[in-house]
Design a protein around this motif. Structure first.
Motif, short mmCIF file in Angstrom:
data_model
loop_
_atom_site.label_atom_id
_atom_site.label_comp_id
_atom_site.label_asym_id
_atom_site.label_seq_id
_atom_site.Cartn_x
_atom_site.Cartn_y
_atom_site.Cartn_z
N SER A 29 0.77 -1.03 -0.24
CA SER A 29 0.03 -0.04 -0.08
C SER A 29 0.55 0.64 0.05
N LEU A 30 1.85 1.23 0.76
CA LEU A 30 2.86 2.72 0.64
C LEU A 30 3.60 2.85 -0.43
N ILE A 31 4.08 1.52 -1.63
CA ILE A 31 4.48 1.91 -3.15
C ILE A 31 3.24 2.01 -3.65
N LEU A 32 1.73 1.81 -3.36
CA LEU A 32 1.06 1.97 -4.29
C LEU A 32 0.64 3.64 -3.55
N ASN A 33 0.63 3.81 -3.33
CA ASN A 33 0.19 5.91 -2.25
C ASN A 33 1.56 6.31 -3.33
N SER A 34 2.87 5.92 -3.25
CA SER A 34 4.04 6.64 -3.73
C SER A 34 3.70 6.27 -5.24
N ILE A 35 3.35 5.42 -6.18
CA ILE A 35 3.03 5.75 -6.88
C ILE A 35 1.63 6.48 -7.72
N ARG A 36 0.97 6.23 -6.57
CA ARG A 36 -0.03 7.32 -7.16
C ARG A 36 0.20 8.92 -7.34
#
Length: 152
Positions: A29-36
């Protein structure tokens, strides 16, 4: 009409002067939020709106610091660019490199399993220390999860 996707495998490289600690553990989720966040900053809300529904992290491995994301085929280049532009996650300097782009999850999982095997092929299996046995078991679990990724 069917919505076609691309699956991309990335690896996170940490800078040499950064020390790993318990609070630096990344999650999907941290990686996904950074990508977004990177998509919004570099390409705007319109592109984020187009990729938001199908953009997700399908697999994340803290062992190898690699992850596989799913994205719409029409916007995979923008997502690829947004991911490689990321230079910091949670204040920690990182460099993210794309290893593979595939049209289906099975082929991406097979590539990831092969890459993981090559990454750890130098570790000797003859060493019977408890730490090495635990590490070998962890590698086997990781390879199994990659090889069965498409089944889920």
């Amino acid at each position: 009409m069917r919505l076609k996707n691309r699956f991309m495998q990335f690896v996170i490289n940490f800078s040499e002067d950064e020390k790993a600690s318990k609070e630096d553990v990344f999650t999907a989720s941290l990686i996904l939020n950074s990508i977004r966040q990177s998509i919004v900053i570099n390409f705007g809300d319109l592109v984020l709106g187009k990729v938001f529904r199908s953009l997700n992290v399908r697999h994340y491995s803290p062992l190898t610091s690699s992850f596989i994301i799913k994205t719409p085929r029409e916007f995979y280049r923008e997502v690829w660019a947004a991911v490689t532009i990321i230079t910091q996650i949670r204040g920690k300097a990182v460099q993210i490199v794309c290893l593979n782009v595939s049209g289906n999850l099975k082929k991406c999982g097979i590539f990831a399993a092969t890459w993981t095997k090559n990454l750890f092929k130098d570790i000797k299996q003859t060493d019977n220390t408890e730490a090495n046995q635990y590490f070998q078991k962890t590698i086997k679990k990781e390879l199994y999860s990659l090889e069965t990724l498409h089944v889920r």
